[in-house]
Motif scaffolding. Structure first.
Motif, PDB file in Angstrom:
ATOM      1  N   VAL A 134      10.546   1.560  45.251  1.00 58.09           N
ATOM      2  CA  VAL A 134      10.597   0.621  44.119  1.00 58.09           C
ATOM      3  C   VAL A 134      10.456  -0.807  44.634  1.00 58.09           C
ATOM      4  N   ALA A 135      11.092  -1.103  45.751  1.00 58.10           N
ATOM      5  CA  ALA A 135      10.967  -2.437  46.350  1.00 58.10           C
ATOM      6  C   ALA A 135       9.512  -2.722  46.715  1.00 58.10           C
ATOM      7  N   CYS A 136       8.807  -1.726  47.228  1.00 58.14           N
ATOM      8  CA  CYS A 136       7.391  -1.909  47.585  1.00 58.14           C
ATOM      9  C   CYS A 136       6.519  -2.130  46.351  1.00 58.14           C
ATOM     10  N   LEU A 137       6.974  -1.663  45.238  1.00 60.48           N
ATOM     11  CA  LEU A 137       6.231  -1.852  43.998  1.00 60.48           C
ATOM     12  C   LEU A 137       6.510  -3.211  43.364  1.00 60.48           C
ATOM     13  N   VAL A 138       7.761  -3.652  43.411  1.00 58.40           N
ATOM     14  CA  VAL A 138       8.185  -4.852  42.685  1.00 58.40           C
ATOM     15  C   VAL A 138       8.195  -6.114  43.551  1.00 58.40           C
ATOM     16  N   ARG A 139       8.742  -6.029  44.728  1.00 56.36           N
ATOM     17  CA  ARG A 139       8.958  -7.230  45.537  1.00 56.36           C
ATOM     18  C   ARG A 139       7.701  -7.980  45.966  1.00 56.36           C
ATOM     19  N   PRO A 140       6.568  -7.312  46.182  1.00 57.00           N
ATOM     20  CA  PRO A 140       5.390  -8.093  46.559  1.00 57.00           C
ATOM     21  C   PRO A 140       5.014  -9.160  45.524  1.00 57.00           C
ATOM     22  N   LEU A 141       5.137  -8.834  44.253  1.00 53.25           N
ATOM     23  CA  LEU A 141       4.829  -9.827  43.219  1.00 53.25           C
ATOM     24  C   LEU A 141       5.828 -10.979  43.268  1.00 53.25           C
ATOM     25  N   THR A 142       7.100 -10.662  43.365  1.00 52.78           N
ATOM     26  CA  THR A 142       8.097 -11.737  43.370  1.00 52.78           C
ATOM     27  C   THR A 142       7.978 -12.584  44.634  1.00 52.78           C
ATOM     28  N   GLU A 143       7.665 -11.962  45.757  1.00 52.44           N
ATOM     29  CA  GLU A 143       7.468 -12.716  46.996  1.00 52.44           C
ATOM     30  C   GLU A 143       6.245 -13.635  46.876  1.00 52.44           C
ATOM     31  N   HIS A 144       5.189 -13.120  46.268  1.00 54.28           N
ATOM     32  CA  HIS A 144       3.981 -13.927  46.064  1.00 54.28           C
ATOM     33  C   HIS A 144       4.269 -15.114  45.145  1.00 54.28           C
ATOM     34  N   LEU A 145       4.955 -14.857  44.038  1.00 59.85           N
ATOM     35  CA  LEU A 145       5.287 -15.945  43.107  1.00 59.85           C
ATOM     36  C   LEU A 145       6.140 -17.004  43.792  1.00 59.85           C
ATOM     37  N   GLU A 146       7.079 -16.562  44.622  1.00 63.81           N
ATOM     38  CA  GLU A 146       7.913 -17.509  45.347  1.00 63.81           C
ATOM     39  C   GLU A 146       7.071 -18.370  46.288  1.00 63.81           C
ATOM     40  N   SER A 147       6.079 -17.772  46.923  1.00 61.73           N
ATOM     41  CA  SER A 147       5.234 -18.525  47.855  1.00 61.73           C
ATOM     42  C   SER A 147       4.367 -19.563  47.148  1.00 61.73           C
ATOM     43  N   LEU A 148       4.126 -19.373  45.859  1.00 66.70           N
ATOM     44  CA  LEU A 148       3.300 -20.320  45.104  1.00 66.70           C
ATOM     45  C   LEU A 148       4.053 -21.599  44.762  1.00 66.70           C
TER      46      LEU A 148
END
Length: 113
Positions: free
Chosen positions: A59-73
């Motif tokens: 589930v982390a592999c499904l959800v966290r990439p988006l949140t990590e990407h948004l944080e990097s923006l």
């Protein structure tokens, strides 16, 4: 006063949505750019969990990439607003989903189980 403001807010929203519809040709390019970046994060995370059978890892592999990407923006997150508006419209939502599934093979793996 409140009625004028509500009307103004609705007018602004309509202009935004119709503006997004007019730029439907640019949506796949925007989605492609961001999905590639999110996919790289997801691939790194999937490689990191190896053969884990823990549902939380997947589930982390499904959800966290988006949140990590948004944080990097950084803030404001215009891509988050863009995505929220697209996902609220069924016809535009289909464009985003197809683009994501095309670029991100690991999403297909999640979809197929």
């Amino acid at each position: 006063m409140a009625t004028e403001r509500a009307t103004s807010d609705r007018s602004r929203l309509v202009r935004r949505v119709t503006g997004f519809r007019r730029t439907a040709a640019t949506m796949p390019r925007i989605a492609h750019k961001h999905t590639e970046q999110i996919q790289r994060i997801r691939e790194r995370m999937v490689a990191g969990i190896g053969d884990s059978t823990d549902l939380r890892d997947w589930v982390a592999c499904l959800v966290r990439p988006l949140t990590e990407h948004l944080e990097s923006l950084g803030s404001p997150t215009w891509y988050a607003r863009f995505t929220a508006q697209i996902m609220a419209d069924p016809s535009l939502n289909e464009i985003m989903i197809e683009e994501a599934l095309t670029i991100a093979p690991t999403l297909r793996e999640f979809q197929e189980g």
